[in-house]
Design a protein around this motif. Structure first.
Motif, PDB file in Angstrom:
ATOM      1  N   PHE A 124       4.756  15.011  -4.326  1.00 37.58           N
ATOM      2  CA  PHE A 124       5.602  14.552  -3.228  1.00 37.58           C
ATOM      3  C   PHE A 124       5.815  13.048  -3.401  1.00 37.58           C
ATOM      4  CE2 PHE A 124       3.049  18.123  -1.822  1.00 37.58           C
ATOM      5  CZ  PHE A 124       4.020  18.997  -1.357  1.00 37.58           C
ATOM      6  N   TRP A 125       7.048  12.598  -3.175  1.00 38.83           N
ATOM      7  CA  TRP A 125       7.315  11.168  -3.321  1.00 38.83           C
ATOM      8  C   TRP A 125       8.038  10.645  -2.087  1.00 38.83           C
ATOM      9  CZ3 TRP A 125      12.320   8.951  -3.911  1.00 38.83           C
ATOM     10  CH2 TRP A 125      13.364   9.858  -4.068  1.00 38.83           C
ATOM     11  N   ARG A 126       7.811   9.371  -1.813  1.00 37.77           N
ATOM     12  CA  ARG A 126       8.402   8.720  -0.652  1.00 37.77           C
ATOM     13  C   ARG A 126       8.636   7.251  -0.975  1.00 37.77           C
ATOM     14  NH1 ARG A 126       3.145   8.362   3.493  1.00 37.77           N
ATOM     15  NH2 ARG A 126       1.973   6.815   2.279  1.00 37.77           N
ATOM     16  N   VAL A 127       9.465   6.603  -0.155  1.00 37.41           N
ATOM     17  CA  VAL A 127       9.797   5.191  -0.347  1.00 37.41           C
ATOM     18  C   VAL A 127       9.585   4.465   0.972  1.00 37.41           C
ATOM     19  CG1 VAL A 127      11.599   3.530  -0.928  1.00 37.41           C
ATOM     20  CG2 VAL A 127      11.456   5.698  -2.167  1.00 37.41           C
ATOM     21  N   SER A 128       8.786   3.411   0.942  1.00 40.21           N
ATOM     22  CA  SER A 128       8.615   2.505   2.085  1.00 40.21           C
ATOM     23  C   SER A 128       9.181   1.143   1.704  1.00 40.21           C
ATOM     24  CB  SER A 128       7.138   2.399   2.486  1.00 40.21           C
ATOM     25  OG  SER A 128       6.357   2.003   1.372  1.00 40.21           O
ATOM     26  N   ALA A 129       9.216   0.217   2.654  1.00 39.30           N
ATOM     27  CA  ALA A 129       9.845  -1.089   2.392  1.00 39.30           C
ATOM     28  C   ALA A 129       9.102  -2.175   3.155  1.00 39.30           C
ATOM     29  CB  ALA A 129      11.312  -1.051   2.796  1.00 39.30           C
ATOM     30  N   LYS A 130       9.460  -3.424   2.838  1.00 42.40           N
ATOM     31  CA  LYS A 130       8.961  -4.585   3.560  1.00 42.40           C
ATOM     32  C   LYS A 130      10.144  -5.466   3.949  1.00 42.40           C
ATOM     33  CE  LYS A 130       4.238  -4.900   1.841  1.00 42.40           C
ATOM     34  NZ  LYS A 130       3.198  -5.779   1.263  1.00 42.40           N
ATOM     35  N   ASN A 137      10.062  13.766  -0.373  1.00 38.91           N
ATOM     36  CA  ASN A 137      10.717  14.814  -1.145  1.00 38.91           C
ATOM     37  C   ASN A 137       9.715  15.487  -2.061  1.00 38.91           C
ATOM     38  OD1 ASN A 137      13.256  14.818  -0.130  1.00 38.91           O
ATOM     39  ND2 ASN A 137      14.222  13.755  -1.843  1.00 38.91           N
ATOM     40  N   GLU A 138       9.975  16.744  -2.315  1.00 37.72           N
ATOM     41  CA  GLU A 138       9.141  17.522  -3.230  1.00 37.72           C
ATOM     42  C   GLU A 138       9.748  17.448  -4.635  1.00 37.72           C
ATOM     43  OE1 GLU A 138       7.414  22.114  -3.497  1.00 37.72           O
ATOM     44  OE2 GLU A 138       8.691  21.467  -1.834  1.00 37.72           O
ATOM     45  N   ILE A 139       8.910  17.337  -5.656  1.00 37.73           N
ATOM     46  CA  ILE A 139       9.387  17.191  -7.029  1.00 37.73           C
ATOM     47  C   ILE A 139       8.437  17.929  -7.969  1.00 37.73           C
ATOM     48  CG2 ILE A 139       8.141  15.095  -7.685  1.00 37.73           C
ATOM     49  CD1 ILE A 139      11.877  15.600  -8.232  1.00 37.73           C
ATOM     50  N   TYR A 140       8.988  18.435  -9.092  1.00 36.78           N
ATOM     51  CA  TYR A 140       8.178  19.144 -10.085  1.00 36.78           C
ATOM     52  C   TYR A 140       8.346  18.455 -11.442  1.00 36.78           C
ATOM     53  CZ  TYR A 140       7.780  22.938  -6.688  1.00 36.78           C
ATOM     54  OH  TYR A 140       7.503  23.681  -5.574  1.00 36.78           O
ATOM     55  N   PHE A 141       7.217  18.090 -12.081  1.00 43.89           N
ATOM     56  CA  PHE A 141       7.220  17.526 -13.432  1.00 43.89           C
ATOM     57  C   PHE A 141       6.691  18.589 -14.396  1.00 43.89           C
ATOM     58  CE2 PHE A 141       6.870  13.705 -10.769  1.00 43.89           C
ATOM     59  CZ  PHE A 141       7.903  12.946 -11.297  1.00 43.89           C
ATOM     60  N   GLN A 142       7.461  18.873 -15.468  1.00 41.40           N
ATOM     61  CA  GLN A 142       7.103  19.904 -16.427  1.00 41.40           C
ATOM     62  C   GLN A 142       7.310  19.381 -17.852  1.00 41.40           C
ATOM     63  OE1 GLN A 142       6.006  23.199 -15.568  1.00 41.40           O
ATOM     64  NE2 GLN A 142       5.843  22.277 -13.528  1.00 41.40           N
ATOM     65  N   ASP A 143       6.424  19.849 -18.781  1.00 43.43           N
ATOM     66  CA  ASP A 143       6.587  19.491 -20.193  1.00 43.43           C
ATOM     67  C   ASP A 143       7.776  20.218 -20.812  1.00 43.43           C
ATOM     68  OD1 ASP A 143       4.394  17.824 -20.085  1.00 43.43           O
ATOM     69  OD2 ASP A 143       2.987  19.407 -20.656  1.00 43.43           O
ATOM     70  N   ARG A 144       8.089  21.393 -20.269  1.00 39.84           N
ATOM     71  CA  ARG A 144       9.201  22.193 -20.804  1.00 39.84           C
ATOM     72  C   ARG A 144       9.903  22.880 -19.650  1.00 39.84           C
ATOM     73  NH1 ARG A 144       9.114  27.702 -22.383  1.00 39.84           N
ATOM     74  NH2 ARG A 144      10.931  28.287 -23.639  1.00 39.84           N
ATOM     75  N   LEU A 145      11.238  22.944 -19.727  1.00 46.99           N
ATOM     76  CA  LEU A 145      12.040  23.577 -18.683  1.00 46.99           C
ATOM     77  C   LEU A 145      13.000  24.570 -19.306  1.00 46.99           C
ATOM     78  CD1 LEU A 145      13.056  20.549 -16.400  1.00 46.99           C
ATOM     79  CD2 LEU A 145      11.374  22.306 -15.868  1.00 46.99           C
ATOM     80  N   LEU A 146      13.194  25.684 -18.611  1.00 46.76           N
ATOM     81  CA  LEU A 146      14.281  26.587 -18.993  1.00 46.76           C
ATOM     82  C   LEU A 146      15.607  25.900 -18.706  1.00 46.76           C
ATOM     83  CD1 LEU A 146      12.965  29.984 -17.545  1.00 46.76           C
ATOM     84  CD2 LEU A 146      12.843  29.175 -19.907  1.00 46.76           C
ATOM     85  N   GLU A 147      16.604  26.254 -19.501  1.00 47.96           N
ATOM     86  CA  GLU A 147      17.912  25.625 -19.303  1.00 47.96           C
ATOM     87  C   GLU A 147      18.518  26.055 -17.973  1.00 47.96           C
ATOM     88  OE1 GLU A 147      21.131  28.528 -21.391  1.00 47.96           O
ATOM     89  OE2 GLU A 147      19.912  27.315 -22.766  1.00 47.96           O
TER      90      GLU A 147
END
Length: 724
Positions: free
Chosen positions: A352-358, A371-381
């Motif tokens: 999960f990633w987010r952005v804060s500020a100052k 937001n939800e995100i997926y990191f993979q070494d290999r992906l189907l096209e």
């Protein structure tokens, strides 16, 4: 009727409207000027900076302007800060004023200025004043405060006419009832409503350990802790336009639950000593919207990806990645001064990633969501999308829609379509190509192109999907393949438009029913013939009714009283209504079967210092489906409190049924927030000459709601021009 007479009436109405709009300041010019007006047009300062809802009103101006529309200051200008707003003013003589929320300042006439100084008056609120080379006069009622050169003073006055003044630098002269008292540096002055003055000395033995700060949050109240050193006996809280609150204390810390606003905290002892102020501002945090990547996207670990978000004019941004939704543990973080960052994080799996500020003062602005995100070494096209084709027999409806009335379309969607939603037989066929090694496909259909508002998520082994049981609308979809231990990339986002929906059913054709008997066939044919003859007769009757239109101008007296219980304010409107026009369309058996009405009125607020009046605009229309029965749609203002001393007008939509006969019309409907409306209107013909007629027109209306009590009555003369 003489056509010239009609043209003259129209021209007079236009002239009257232009004069009214110019007088209200809604046009970029004024029709009448005087030498006295020009005398106050010399610039004496400017707006240095402002935040949120700040308004200005010039000399002899009726309506308030927003701060962004005006950066110069002139004599007799008024400056108003609403809730969670502030503004910094700088004058030609070097004086500076920092105005907090819910404060009204008036710059005085140049004739009463002395020694090139600036004179300011205020009723209540909170602001900091600072002088350099010249003095500054500030008045509150019949009291006068003079800041000498090189002085810095903070003013606070509540609605009970009680004031707290802190002299941080220089000297302050207070003049009341002909007596002047000089206040030195590091002093705090209390003035009650009887103008009795009490002076306290700011002590070095009472000091704050907590620093002044701004707290941003998306949820309220906000919990924060404050600490100090020294033995304080009373903990005091000041808020703009509010009375000072004091509680006893025996510790050196306190937990606070704060709503949005500007707070000043002070410590006191019984020996007439006090601390300096601790300044804490609580603000609603700006929402940072994420552009790319999309939520639930799948990314390759060995590639560099751009993460981009909305610009909120922050000093710096910070992106964070975590395996937990609550971000208890941060696996990766990065800072940047831009609204994007190129990353190739060494992460694998779901994150999960987010952005804060100052902000510019290094105060933290928290992230609004993740937001939800997926990191993979290999992906189907990603599957290849087959474009959706419009139905072959679907004609271009844009030309037809352009001739339809917008409000009729709204009424159809609001009333007719929900009733028959279950009968919707339209569908869209979504197609994509097969992907090697794919076991199934994940299809996402959303209302928005960023896939936050998901309509459906479907797991299927097919290469197609029929979207049905949904009314035709704009939607977005994408699809990704996935295998046993591998995910696939999403396809490019596709858009579904209303003209791509196909009439019919996706179900297999049902078996035909047995053929009817001869008697049944004859009965059906006879019923169809009767229905067709009746429809043709109605159509011929409607066709022979030659339509005509009429234009009405109504002027009269109106009384309106609006009381909102939970907001504790009262509005009234009494007097002449200058703008009230109708456009009617008639048929022989459908008098006024279609009407559009526009009306403007001004409401007067009772016991509000910052805002005396508020404008209200009414737009009304009805359509008769039968000679006496129809539907109506109205946009009318419902007043609510914008801040402690100002109101705002919000347009609310009302919809309902209408009964009408030649003498009376009755509307009953419901608006947003479950506000029920009942209105009765009456029209009596007084005199008719050719195409010109005169009517006595009246209305009685009431709004029913647990928090709103509203009644309105109108009576006036209506002049109607009929075009046959």
């Amino acid at each position: 009727m003489n056509f010239r007479f009609f043209i003259i009436c129209i021209i007079l109405i236009i002239i009257q409207s232009v004069i009214l709009l110019a007088d209200l300041g809604l046009l970029p010019f004024q029709l009448f000027h005087s030498d006295a007006d020009k005398a106050v047009q010399n610039q004496i300062g400017y707006i240095k900076e402002y935040q949120n809802d700040v308004k200005l009103k010039g000399h002899q101006q009726i309506l308030w302007d927003k701060a962004e529309e005006k950066n110069k200051l002139f004599a007799l200008d008024k400056v108003l800060t609403n809730e969670n707003s502030s503004i910094n003013l700088e004058f030609n003589n070097g004086a500076e004023i920092k105005v907090s929320e819910q404060t009204l300042l008036v710059i005085q006439d140049p004739e009463i200025q002395t020694d090139n100084g600036i004179s300011i008056s205020f009723n209540y609120g909170q602001f900091d004043a600072k002088t350099q080379l010249s003095s500054l006069d500030i008045s509150n009622g019949d009291m006068k405060f003079t800041l000498n050169k090189d002085s810095k003073v903070r003013f606070h006055a509540d609605q009970n006419k009680e004031m707290v003044i802190t002299v941080d630098q220089g000297e302050l002269d207070i003049t009341s009832e002909g007596t002047t008292k000089k206040i030195k540096k590091d002093s705090k002055v209390y003035i009650n409503k009887d103008q009795k003055i009490k002076t306290l000395k700011i002590s070095n033995h009472l000091k704050w350990k907590t620093k002044s700060k701004t707290i941003y949050s998306h949820k309220f109240p906000v919990t924060t802790h404050v600490k100090w050193q020294g033995e304080a006996e009373r903990f005091k809280t000041l808020k703009p336009a509010k009375s000072e609150k004091s509680v006893e204390t025996s510790s050196n810390h306190k937990e606070l639950n704060l709503m949005p606003g500007h707070y000043l905290f002070a410590l006191e002892k019984s020996n007439n000593t006090t601390s300096d102020y601790l300044d804490i501002t609580v603000k609603p945090a700006p929402k940072i919207f994420y552009y790319t990547p999309y939520t639930r996207d799948r990314l390759l670990t060995q590639k560099t990806h751009r993460f981009q978000w909305e610009d909120i004019n922050a000093k710096a941004y910070m992106i964070e990645f975590s395996e937990q939704r609550d971000f208890e543990t941060i696996e990766f973080t990065k800072n940047t001064n831009n609204t994007y960052i190129e990353l190739s994080p060494k992460l694998k799996g779901r994150y999960f990633w987010r952005v804060s500020a100052k902000d510019k003062n290094n105060n933290l602005i928290p992230a609004f969501y993740f937001n939800e995100i997926y990191f993979q070494d290999r992906l189907l096209e990603a599957p290849k999308i087959v474009p959706i084709r419009r139905p072959a027999n679907d004609k271009d409806k844009s030309s037809k829609n352009s001739h339809c009335r917008f409000w009729i379309k709204c009424l159809w969607q609001l009333i007719v379509q929900p009733v028959h939603a279950e009968e919707n037989k339209q569908y869209v066929k979504l197609l994509w190509s097969a992907v090697p090694d794919a076991k199934e496909y994940v299809l996402e259909i959303a209302h928005d192109p960023y896939f936050y508002e998901i309509l459906k998520t479907v797991n299927t082994s097919n290469h197609h999907y029929h979207l049905k049981n949904t009314k035709p609308q704009v939607l977005y979809w994408r699809v990704a393949a996935q295998g046993e231990d591998i995910l696939g990339a999403f396809s490019p986002i596709q858009k579904i438009t209303p003209d791509q929906w196909i009439e019919g059913s996706t179900e297999p054709a049902k078996k035909s029913s047995p053929a009817p008997t001869l008697a049944q066939a004859q009965a059906q044919a006879q019923a169809q013939a009767q229905a067709q003859a009746q429809a043709q007769a109605q159509a011929q009757l409607f066709k022979t009714q030659k339509p005509k239109w009429s234009f009405n101008y109504t002027a009269g007296y109106e009384y309106q009283n609006l009381k909102q219980e939970n907001e504790d304010f009262n509005l009234t409107s009494k007097g002449f209504i200058p703008v009230n026009v109708n456009f009617n369309f008639d048929k022989q058996s459908f008098p006024e079967y279609f009407r559009i009405n526009i009306k403007w009125a001004e409401l007067t607020a009772e016991e509000l210092v910052f805002q005396n009046t508020i404008d209200s605009l009414y737009i009304y229309s009805h359509y008769l489906l039968k000679p006496h029965w129809g539907i109506y749609l109205e946009s009318r203002p419902v007043i609510s409190r914008l801040s402690f001393e100002s109101l705002q007008s919000n347009a609310k939509l009302f919809i309902g049924g209408r009964y009408q006969n030649p003498f009376i019309g009755v509307n009953f409907g419901v608006g947003q927030d479950s506000i029920f409306q009942l209105r009765v209107d009456n029209k009596v013909l007084l005199y008719k000459y050719s195409d010109l007629s005169f009517h006595l027109y009246s209305e009685i209306e009431t709004l029913l709601h647990q928090d709103i009590q509203s009644t309105r009555a109108f009576m006036g003369l209506q002049i109607q021009f009929n075009n046959h």
